[in-house]
Design an enzyme around this catalytic site. Structure first.
Site, PDB file in Angstrom:
ATOM      1  N   SER A  66      -8.271  -6.092  -6.131  1.00  0.00           N
ATOM      2  CA  SER A  66      -6.895  -5.818  -6.242  1.00  0.00           C
ATOM      3  C   SER A  66      -6.550  -4.268  -5.983  1.00  0.00           C
ATOM      4  CB  SER A  66      -6.483  -5.868  -7.837  1.00  0.00           C
ATOM      5  OG  SER A  66      -6.338  -7.394  -8.023  1.00  0.00           O
ATOM      6  N   SER A  67      -7.679  -3.566  -5.609  1.00  0.00           N
ATOM      7  CA  SER A  67      -7.252  -2.380  -4.715  1.00  0.00           C
ATOM      8  C   SER A  67      -6.511  -2.387  -3.386  1.00  0.00           C
ATOM      9  CB  SER A  67      -8.443  -1.597  -4.545  1.00  0.00           C
ATOM     10  OG  SER A  67      -8.646  -0.963  -5.755  1.00  0.00           O
TER      11      SER A  67
END
Length: 378
Positions: A66-67
Site C-alpha cells: 500500500s505504499s
C-alpha cells in the site's frame, strides 16, 4: 552487517539502526531520506532472497504493497494540476457508467479520501480477478456504495487504485502504469514502476512472507464493512512473488520500487511541487493534499485516521511515529513507508522484502525504529 550506500554524519543513527536490524530482523531492505532537496541517506543491504544467496544491490526493487497509494495519488494530482480533473467534480463526469446504483454524487475527492463507499468488491472475487482492469472497474461502476458517500472514511485497501486508475484512463487515454512511467518516474528520474517490465524481473526481491497468524473470526460480522472489505478480495501476500502480480496494474498495492525511488518521486510533495529541476505540481495543488476529507474512526481499519486528499495526515492513531505538522504519508503491508514532512522539509522511505507480522498499516516495529532514528537526528 554494514549497510551499503551513503549517509551524512548527522544521520549516523539511521545507519547504525539499519546495521543492527540487518543482523537481526531484516533479510534485505533500503532506507532513504531527503532533507530540503538533498539526499542525506541512501542505504541498502542484506539479501534479495530468504536463503541469503543474492545480495540486495543498489538497483534492487520490491513490491511495496500500500505504499503504492501515494504514487497513484500523485498521478491524479498531476492531472488535476493540468486542469484535466477536478477534485470537486462527480466521478461520473469523466466516467459516465460510474453513476449507476446511486453513485452520481460521488466526487473525485471521495475516491482520494477513501470516503466513496466502495472499499471492496462484492463477492465472489479473488485477487487474480483484479488483474483484469476492465472487468474489475466495470464491477465497481455497477456496485452500490456500502455507506453514504462522503459521510465517513473506510480504507479502500485494493479498490482505490482501480478507481483512480480508471479516471486516469478516461481523461488521458493511458493506463495508470504507463502514465506513472511517462509523467512521473521519467521526469523525476525515479526508479518506480507499476507493472514490472520483463527486463527488470532479475532486479525484483521476492517478498519474504510473515509468520502465519490464526485469526479468530467468530466475533466478526460477515455483513460488516471491515469483513466485506478485507475479504473482497482476501489479500494473499504470496501472490507478490508471481508473474501475474508483477505484470498487473494494481494501483493500490503493486508498485515496485526501493526507498530511493520513492523518495525521488514523492519528495515533490514535500518540496511544494518541484524536485530535481522539474515542476510537476503548483503549490496550490499541493495545498489540496492537506485538505481534510475525513477525521474519525475509519470504518475498515477501526482506528482514528485523518485522511487528506490521497494521503493520511498527522496526528493519526495509525501512525504515532511522526511528529505533528504539515505531514502526509502512507505505508504498506509488511512495513514499507513513505513520509512527506513539509514542516521539516523531510522525505523518508523504507522498503523491506521481509514482511513484518501484523495487518495494521503501521504497527511494525522495524518501521518505527527507522523513523525514530530519522527524527532523532533532527
Amino acid at each position: 552487517m554494514t549497510p551499503l550506500g551513503s549517509c551524512h554524519d548527522r544521520f549516523h543513527g539511521v545507519r547504525d539502526e539499519f546495521a543492527r536490524l540487518l543482523d537481526t530482523d531484516e533479510v534485505g531492505a533500503s532506507v532513504a531520506v531527503d532533507l530540503d532537496g538533498e539526499t542525506v541517506v541512501d542505504l541498502w543491504g542484506g539479501h534479495r532472497d530468504e536463503g541469503r544467496t543474492t545480495p540486495w544491490t543498489r538497483d534492487t526493487i520490491v513490491s511495496v504493497f500500500s505504499s503504492s497509494k501515494p504514487v497513484t495519488a500523485l498521478a491524479i494530482l498531476v492531472l488535476v494540476d493540468r486542469g484535466l480533473l477536478d477534485l470537486d467534480a462527480p466521478v461520473a463526469a469523466y466516467w459516465p457508467e460510474f453513476a449507476a446504483a446511486g453513485k452520481e454524487g460521488v466526487l473525485v475527492r471521495h475516491l482520494m479520501g477513501h470516503t466513496s463507499g466502495l472499499s471492496g468488491w462484492e463477492q465472489p472475487v479473488t485477487m487474480e480477478d483484479l488483474y483484469d482492469h476492465e472487468s474489475a472497474v466495470a464491477r465497481l461502476a455497477a456496485q452500490t456504495p456500502w455507506w453514504t458517500p462522503g459521510s465517513a472514511a473506510g480504507y479502500h485497501a485494493l479498490t482505490q487504485g482501480h478507481l483512480l486508475g480508471e479516471l486516469v484512463r478516461r481523461v488521458d487515454g493511458r493506463t495508470l502504469g504507463r502514465f506513472i512511467a511517462d509523467e512521473l518516474a521519467t521526469p523525476l528520474k525515479a526508479d518506480v514502476q507499476l507493472g514490472v517490465r520483463r527486463e527488470d524481473d532479475d532486479r525484483v526481491a521476492p517478498v519474504v512472507l510473515p509468520p502465519a497468524i490464526e485469526l479468530d473470526t467468530s466475533g466478526i460480522d460477515p455483513a460488516g464493512i471491515p469483513f466485506r472489505t478485507m475479504t473482497g478480495p482476501l489479500p494473499r501476500a504470496e501472490l507478490a512473488n508471481t508473474e501475474g502480480w508483477r505484470r498487473a496494474e494494481v494501483g493500490a498495492a503493486n508498485v515496485h520500487t526501493n526507498a530511493r525511488g520513492l523518495v525521488d518521486l514523492m519528495r515533490v510533495i514535500t518540496l511544494g511541487g518541484a524536485a530535481g529541476g522539474e515542476r510537476l505540481l503548483s503549490e496550490a495543488t499541493v495545498d489540496r493534499v492537506f485538505e481534510v476529507q475525513a477525521d474519525g474512526v475509519d470504518l475498515v481499519n477501526g482506528v482514528h485516521v485523518r485522511w487528506g486528499t490521497g494521503f493520511g495526515l498527522t496526528p493519526n492513531d495509525a501512525f504515532p511515529s511522526v511528529p505533528t505538522g504539515r505531514v502526509c504519508w502512507w505505508g504498506g503491508w509488511g512495513g514499507s513507508v513513505i513520509v512527506m514532512d513539509q514542516s521539516r522539509a523531510l522525505t523518508v522511505s523504507y522498503t523491506p522484502n521481509r514482511m513484518a507480522a501484523g495487518s495494521g498499516v503501521l504497527t511494525f516495529e522495524r518501521t518505527k525504529r527507522y523513523l525514530d532514528a530519522v527524527y532523532s537526528a533532527l
